[in-house]
Design an enzyme around this catalytic site. Structure first.
Site: not given
Length: 297
Positions: A172, A220, A290
């Site tokens: 990420r 998420s 995230e």
């Protein structure tokens, strides 16, 4: 001429005080000072020139699917790439995708042509530009693993191509934050279309079973820690179904926060903070968001 006049001359569809709740999958967020749907490289270069001369803050908004915009909104200019930035071109096992291309669209078109390597992106509802910045993906794979080069508009107002050694792809993460990305070239592999489409169908069925797809959410919320899964920790901490205002932790997947219709961005952020505090107390793990938080808080 005012800043708005200059921007409108470069991009006729410019809007002022545009509510960003209209452009995020969570359906929350205050206004942008300026909001521009940019359709061509010429428009983007002109806007970059204006933003540099006016010292204007710029924020690129993709599909708004991994984003929490504050209730106060975003100061400066928000850019949404469409038009020619949604171009997809296939050449052998290589594909060029504009920064405004939706990743599920790219994954499906590649699969139909017998090209594998990005089918895991079928369930990632974002754009290629945003996917490059955050190295989007799933347990099955991530975008950065197939990227050959990335096209950007540099400080000199000219198109540039960046090579792979400068990307810094990680979980990420990439070094592309802040770049004016216009597209990327990807290297894929040949495979029977039916095999790829079978994997895509399996991924979509799993996503439908496990995620709250019919309710406004931002995907998420937390990155998975090195040891363990964020959803499992959140559930064990007693947060499944817990609400703050109109924001609620999904009963289907504990790493999703849904907007029940009346949530504010602050509701979501407060719920995030409560989850982080409780999980850290119980597991000695600080969950890292995230979801990207933007705007004035």
């Amino acid at each position: 001429m005012s800043v708005a006049d200059d921007l409108r001359a470069a991009c006729p569809g410019l809007k002022t005080q545009e509510p960003l709740s209209r452009h995020t999958s969570l359906a929350v967020g205050g206004p942008a000072d300026y909001y521009a749907d940019v359709n061509s490289l010429q428009e983007l270069i002109a806007i970059r020139n204006i933003s540099q001369s006016q010292r204007l803050l710029v924020f690129f908004l993709g599909a708004g699917s991994n984003l929490l915009v504050s209730d106060r909104g975003i100061r400066g200019l928000v850019i949404h790439l469409q038009g020619e930035f949604r171009r997809i071109e296939f050449k052998g096992t290589y594909v060029f995708a504009g920064a405004g291309v939706m990743m599920p669209t790219l994954a499906r078109q590649a699969a139909e042509r017998g090209l594998s390597g990005i089918e895991s992106l079928i369930g990632v509802p974002g754009t290629v530009g945003g996917g490059l910045v955050m190295n989007a993906g799933t347990r099955e794979g991530w975008l950065g693993s197939v990227v050959v080069s990335v096209d950007v508009i540099g400080n000199t107002l000219k198109a540039e191509t960046l090579s792979s050694e400068s990307f810094g792809f990680g979980y990420r993460h990439s070094n592309l934050e802040g770049k004016w990305i216009t597209g990327a070239s990807l290297a894929l592999k040949s495979e029977e279309p039916a095999s790829i489409m079978k994997r895509i169908d399996d991924l979509l069925q799993y996503r439908t079973r496990t995620q709250p797809l019919t309710t406004a959410n931002c995907g998420s919320v937390f990155k998975n820690p090195v040891d363990g899964h964020a959803a499992e920790m959140i559930e064990k901490a007693g947060f499944k179904g817990k609400a703050v205002g109109g924001a609620r932790v999904s009963d289907r997947h504990a790493n999703f926060i849904i907007n029940e219709g009346s949530a504010t961005a602050q509701d979501v952020r407060d719920l995030i903070s409560q989850i982080q505090k409780k999980v850290e107390e119980q597991f000695s793990v600080r969950l890292e968001p995230e979801v990207k938080m933007a705007g004035e808080w």
